[in-house]
Design a protein around this motif. Structure first.
Motif, PDB file in Angstrom:
ATOM      1  N   PRO A  71       0.826  -1.207   0.000  1.00 17.69           N
ATOM      2  CA  PRO A  71       0.000   0.000   0.000  1.00 17.69           C
ATOM      3  C   PRO A  71       0.857   1.252   0.000  1.00 17.69           C
ATOM      4  O   PRO A  71       2.006   1.244   0.421  1.00 17.69           O
ATOM      5  N   ALA A  72       0.292   2.329  -0.465  1.00 21.07           N
ATOM      6  CA  ALA A  72       1.036   3.583  -0.575  1.00 21.07           C
ATOM      7  C   ALA A  72       1.492   4.091   0.786  1.00 21.07           C
ATOM      8  O   ALA A  72       2.511   4.777   0.897  1.00 21.07           O
ATOM      9  N   ALA A  73       0.764   3.755   1.839  1.00 21.91           N
ATOM     10  CA  ALA A  73       1.107   4.255   3.174  1.00 21.91           C
ATOM     11  C   ALA A  73       2.255   3.486   3.812  1.00 21.91           C
ATOM     12  O   ALA A  73       2.777   3.898   4.850  1.00 21.91           O
ATOM     13  N   GLY A  77       5.444   5.822   8.103  1.00 23.69           N
ATOM     14  CA  GLY A  77       5.436   6.087   9.533  1.00 23.69           C
ATOM     15  C   GLY A  77       6.815   6.485  10.030  1.00 23.69           C
ATOM     16  O   GLY A  77       7.775   6.577   9.263  1.00 23.69           O
ATOM     17  N   PRO A  78       6.945   6.708  11.319  1.00 24.92           N
ATOM     18  CA  PRO A  78       8.253   7.087  11.878  1.00 24.92           C
ATOM     19  C   PRO A  78       9.231   5.927  11.769  1.00 24.92           C
ATOM     20  O   PRO A  78       8.842   4.758  11.829  1.00 24.92           O
ATOM     21  N   ARG A  80      11.327   4.810  13.824  1.00 25.16           N
ATOM     22  CA  ARG A  80      11.332   4.076  15.083  1.00 25.16           C
ATOM     23  C   ARG A  80       9.997   4.329  15.766  1.00 25.16           C
ATOM     24  O   ARG A  80       9.788   5.359  16.411  1.00 25.16           O
ATOM     25  N   ALA A  81       9.112   3.379  15.574  1.00 30.52           N
ATOM     26  CA  ALA A  81       7.748   3.581  16.043  1.00 30.52           C
ATOM     27  C   ALA A  81       7.679   3.757  17.558  1.00 30.52           C
ATOM     28  O   ALA A  81       6.815   4.481  18.068  1.00 30.52           O
ATOM     29  N   ALA A  82       8.578   3.097  18.286  1.00 34.41           N
ATOM     30  CA  ALA A  82       8.553   3.232  19.746  1.00 34.41           C
ATOM     31  C   ALA A  82       8.800   4.677  20.174  1.00 34.41           C
ATOM     32  O   ALA A  82       8.263   5.140  21.184  1.00 34.41           O
ATOM     33  N   ASP A  83       9.632   5.407  19.399  1.00 35.48           N
ATOM     34  CA  ASP A  83       9.897   6.802  19.734  1.00 35.48           C
ATOM     35  C   ASP A  83       8.629   7.641  19.656  1.00 35.48           C
ATOM     36  O   ASP A  83       8.449   8.584  20.420  1.00 35.48           O
ATOM     37  N   ALA A  84       7.769   7.293  18.707  1.00 36.18           N
ATOM     38  CA  ALA A  84       6.532   8.058  18.557  1.00 36.18           C
ATOM     39  C   ALA A  84       5.599   7.868  19.750  1.00 36.18           C
ATOM     40  O   ALA A  84       4.750   8.717  20.028  1.00 36.18           O
ATOM     41  N   ILE A  85       5.747   6.742  20.442  1.00 32.91           N
ATOM     42  CA  ILE A  85       4.850   6.469  21.582  1.00 32.91           C
ATOM     43  C   ILE A  85       5.498   6.901  22.889  1.00 32.91           C
ATOM     44  O   ILE A  85       4.900   7.628  23.693  1.00 32.91           O
TER      45      ILE A  85
END
Length: 312
Positions: A71-73, A77-78, A80-85
């Motif tokens: 998919p295009a998406a 995302g970031p 490092r996804a953990a950093d976003a949380i």
């Protein structure tokens, strides 16, 4: 007559309907069995029995290039996804711990590559060639030493090296440091070289030396393990020493000073310990051969060797 004909006409459909209900339904004639009289036990099995013939007609998958694209998406995302949380600062300690425990941590390794006796024609000698390092996968402190001498005497040719190594590409390090000769004339050298694993699993160690007297020399070593069985290994080896100038003090001539070619057959009782036997031929060339003859030495020497190889 007119009345009789009219009565017959009206009675005909009723009669037909009566006859239709009164006549019993005829069962279809059984078809004749085309295999009647054949011995079914001798019939060859159908190679397509149990196969879905419709599935066989489906085209072969065209491969991953024709699969549904992501998919295009995806990937938006970031990193490092953990950093976003939890935030980058909160995850820094965990990330550093993960780095330390998954490869980038210091280790110590030591190997006695050649610890052997060389049996020559009336001039038997002992020889050592060891090396090791302490450090991680990309930065290491190397130490090396090699030398030889006659049995019962001090080494007449010995050296130690201390080198800093940094990885420049997979399986290859560039090394720089110092070398000090402890056998023969007291000499210190600056060292720069490379060490690594060449294609086809050749182990290569090449170095350039600059002495405090201004002498420039070089050494190239190469060896490869040819596994005969899981424990029996043949190791061909070659070493060449070169010099940019004559060094009479050390008995070295300009150009190709010496070359050694040999093979050692070892048996690994365990991977860390293996005795071996072998043969080696060495030559002094050019001016180096002249220096050797002046000292009463043979410039061409054949040696039968026996020793051990170990590491930990």
């Amino acid at each position: 007559m007119l009345i009789a004909a009219l009565a017959a006409t009206l009675a005909t459909p009723a009669l037909a309907q009566h006859q239709h209900h009164a006549m019993p339904a005829q069962e279809p004639e059984p078809q004749q069995d085309r295999h009647a009289g054949h011995d079914m036990g001798t019939q060859e099995p159908d190679p397509h029995a149990g196969h879905d013939m419709g599935a066989m007609e489906k085209p072969v998958s065209p491969g991953p290039t024709m699969e549904t694209p992501p998919p295009a998406a995806a990937g938006s995302g970031p990193p490092r996804a953990a950093d976003a949380i939890w935030g980058a600062e909160a995850m820094a300690a965990s990330r550093e711990e993960l780095r330390k425990t998954h490869g980038d941590f210091p280790v110590f390794w030591f190997q006695g590559d050649r610890m052997e006796a060389q049996l020559r024609n009336g001039a038997d000698i002992y020889l050592w060639d060891i090396q090791g390092y302490y450090g991680g996968p990309t930065k290491r402190l190397w130490f090396k030493s090699e030398g030889e001498g006659a049995f019962g005497d001090n080494p007449d040719d010995a050296e130690v090296q201390a080198l800093y190594a940094k990885a420049i590409m997979p399986f290859w390090d560039v090394q720089a440091g110092i070398r000090h000769d402890i056998g023969g004339p007291d000499t210190t050298h600056a060292v720069i070289g490379v060490q690594g694993l060449a294609p086809y699993m050749f182990e290569v160690d090449a170095a350039l030396f600059l002495s405090t007297r201004g002498d420039v020399t070089a050494r190239i070593e190469g060896e490869i393990d040819q596994r005969i069985t899981q424990r029996l290994i043949l190791q061909p080896r070659i070493e060449a020493n070169l010099s940019a100038q004559d060094i009479p003090l050390l008995g070295i001539g300009a150009g190709l000073d010496s070359i050694e070619v040999g093979a050692r057959l070892r048996y690994e009782f365990i991977r860390e310990f293996a005795p071996y036997i072998g043969i080696e031929q060495s030559w002094r060339t050019g001016r180096s051969a002249d220096f050797a003859r002046a000292r009463g030495e043979d410039p061409s020497v054949t040696s039968f060797v026996a020793g051990i190889r170990f590491w930990f």
